[in-house]
Design a protein around this motif. Sequence first.
Motif, mmCIF file in Angstrom:
data_model
loop_
_atom_site.group_PDB
_atom_site.id
_atom_site.type_symbol
_atom_site.label_atom_id
_atom_site.label_comp_id
_atom_site.label_asym_id
_atom_site.label_seq_id
_atom_site.Cartn_x
_atom_site.Cartn_y
_atom_site.Cartn_z
ATOM 1 N N VAL A 21 39.446 99.099 -37.394
ATOM 2 C CA VAL A 21 38.424 98.637 -38.409
ATOM 3 C C VAL A 21 37.192 99.569 -38.363
ATOM 4 O O VAL A 21 36.758 99.842 -39.337
ATOM 5 C CB VAL A 21 38.034 97.273 -38.372
ATOM 6 C CG1 VAL A 21 36.699 96.788 -38.885
ATOM 7 C CG2 VAL A 21 39.098 96.005 -38.478
ATOM 8 N N GLY A 22 36.703 99.911 -36.983
ATOM 9 C CA GLY A 22 35.614 100.679 -36.803
ATOM 10 C C GLY A 22 35.941 102.160 -37.235
ATOM 11 O O GLY A 22 35.007 102.809 -37.682
ATOM 12 N N THR A 23 37.054 102.638 -36.981
ATOM 13 C CA THR A 23 37.488 104.066 -37.683
ATOM 14 C C THR A 23 37.510 103.996 -39.065
ATOM 15 O O THR A 23 36.917 104.798 -39.685
ATOM 16 C CB THR A 23 38.716 104.393 -36.879
ATOM 17 O OG1 THR A 23 38.638 104.427 -35.458
ATOM 18 C CG2 THR A 23 39.227 105.730 -37.253
ATOM 19 N N GLY A 24 38.178 103.087 -39.654
ATOM 20 C CA GLY A 24 38.167 102.973 -40.928
ATOM 21 C C GLY A 24 36.710 102.764 -41.667
ATOM 22 O O GLY A 24 36.417 103.472 -42.746
ATOM 23 N N ALA A 25 35.767 101.910 -40.897
ATOM 24 C CA ALA A 25 34.487 102.041 -41.485
ATOM 25 C C ALA A 25 33.840 103.677 -41.536
ATOM 26 O O ALA A 25 33.095 103.786 -42.418
ATOM 27 C CB ALA A 25 33.736 101.060 -40.893
#
Length: 149
Positions: A120-124
Motif C-alpha cells: 500500500v505504501g509503495t503504491g501510494a
Amino acid sequence: METIWERYPFSLIKHDGWRRVVSFFGIIAIALAMHFFFYFAQELTWGEAIRGTRRDFAPDWRWLHVGETAVFFLVHHWFMDNWPAWKMAPKTAAEIQRDHEARQAMVDDIRWTPGLGWGVGTGALVGVAVYFVAVWALPIFYNAITVIE
C-alpha cells in the motif's frame, strides 16, 4: 447497488467509521489533485488566466471547466469501465449474489500484514510520483505540439 467505496481497497477497512473517514479525505485528496492537474493543463493550453475577461481567459470559466473535465474523466473511468471497451452485460440476481459472496470471501481472507503495508505504501508513493512526473512532462508535450504558428 455497489458503490465505489464498497470496492477494493476500501473494503479492506473493516470498521465502517474508518471507511467513511478515509473515503471523505480520499475524495478531497483526489479532487485537489485533479483540480491542480486540469487547471495546469488549461494554463498550458490557453495561457495565463486574465481577470475581467470572458470565456476561456476568465479564471471562473476555467474553474468551471476543470470540474466538468473531472466529471467526464470519472464517468468514463468508473461508470463506463474505460469506454470504448465498454461491455455492460446484465446479470441475474443469482450471479450478482455469487459475485458479492466471492468478493466478500476474498476480502475476509486478506489480513493486514507487513507485506500488505509495504504494498500500500509503495503504491501510494508510485501514484504520487506518477502524478508529479505527468505534471512535469505536460509542458514538454505542449511545447512539442504547435497548433497555431
